[in-house]
Scaffold this active site. Structure first.
Site, PDB file in Angstrom:
ATOM      1  CE1 TYR A 166      27.960  78.751  24.658  1.00 23.63           C
ATOM      2  CE2 TYR A 166      29.061  79.154  22.563  1.00 23.63           C
ATOM      3  CZ  TYR A 166      28.200  79.566  23.561  1.00 23.63           C
ATOM      4  OH  TYR A 166      27.578  80.787  23.477  1.00 23.63           O
ATOM      5  CE  LYS A 187      24.686  78.925  22.887  1.00 22.63           C
ATOM      6  NZ  LYS A 187      23.488  79.649  23.350  1.00 22.63           N
TER       7      LYS A 187
END
Length: 244
Positions: free
Chosen positions: A154, A158
């Site tokens: 993640y 991001k």
């Protein structure tokens, strides 16, 4: 023919449109007078997005699939004639420490969260150039500026999205294409639901914000006068644990 679509002259494309922030963003743009193309990976959910007025139309599209994105954006342009704002809300997470995280899970997170926004931007870019400008909004996360255990895929997606946005922002100047990266803290969406099955405690309700507030901020960034651009926008609940 724009007259057939209720005479709208502004069109927003929103990914992850069926739930959470995406759903709130579709509503916020619609209330601001935009026609909205809502992209959703689940065909049944996409179908439900379409309203009778023809101003909100759902499209089934896996944003990590290059061909699907190209065809869907072509269909949106054929229907509405233009795309003024493309908002990348679709996101996925697999919360596992590295020794348990599979390659397939890593690939899926990168595919949806980073490849998806790249594919959408690449697909809408020529139309935005032709029409003399446009706005791309990428929804990152405080996970783009802070890190914690069990979220390496993640974080990679991001942090990468933050870099993609900065690169596109530099390239877009020539053509009047503005790029905003929104960095929200925790929201009251279904995002945390499946963490319970993994034995990860849910966040305290007081540390979560209403996705409608973040959706309003996205619209605000898009309707800013041409003389200004919100490059990056951090918006968190007051009690956000991952900020500052």
């Amino acid at each position: 023919d724009m007259a057939a679509e209720g005479g709208t002259d502004r069109v927003a494309l929103v990914t992850g449109a069926g739930r959470g922030l995406g759903e709130a963003t579709v509503r916020a743009f619609s209330e601001a007078g935009y026609a909205v193309a809502g992209l959703e990976v689940d065909p049944a959910t996409a179908e439900k997005l379409t309203c009778g007025c023809g101003r909100v139309v759902g499209y089934a599209c896996d944003v990590s699939d290059a061909e699907a994105v190209t065809l869907t954006v072509e269909a949106v342009l054929a229907r509405f004639g233009r795309i003024d704002a493309a908002v990348n809300c679709a996101g996925i997470d697999h919360t596992y420490w590295l020794d348990e995280l599979t390659v397939a899970q890593f690939d899926q997170v990168i595919g949806v969260n980073l490849r998806g926004p790249f594919l959408i931007a690449k697909a809408v870019w020529p139309a935005m150039q032709r029409q003399g400008g446009g706005h791309i909004v990428n929804v990152a996360s405080t996970a783009a500026v802070r890190a914690w255990s069990g979220a390496s895929a993640y974080h990679a997606s991001k942090f990468g999205l933050l870099g993609l946005g900065r690169g596109l922002s530099a390239e877009g100047r020539r053509d009047g294409i503005r790029v905003t990266t929104v960095i929200p803290g925790g929201m009251r969406t279904g995002f945390f639901d499946r963490f319970v099955e993994q034995g990860i405690p849910l966040p305290e309700p007081a540390t979560l914000q209403d996705p409608r507030d973040v959706a309003r901020a996205i619209v605000f960034a898009v309707v800013m006068p041409a003389g200004s651009v919100i490059q990056e926008l951090v918006i968190t609940p007051p009690n956000e644990p991952s900020w500052p």
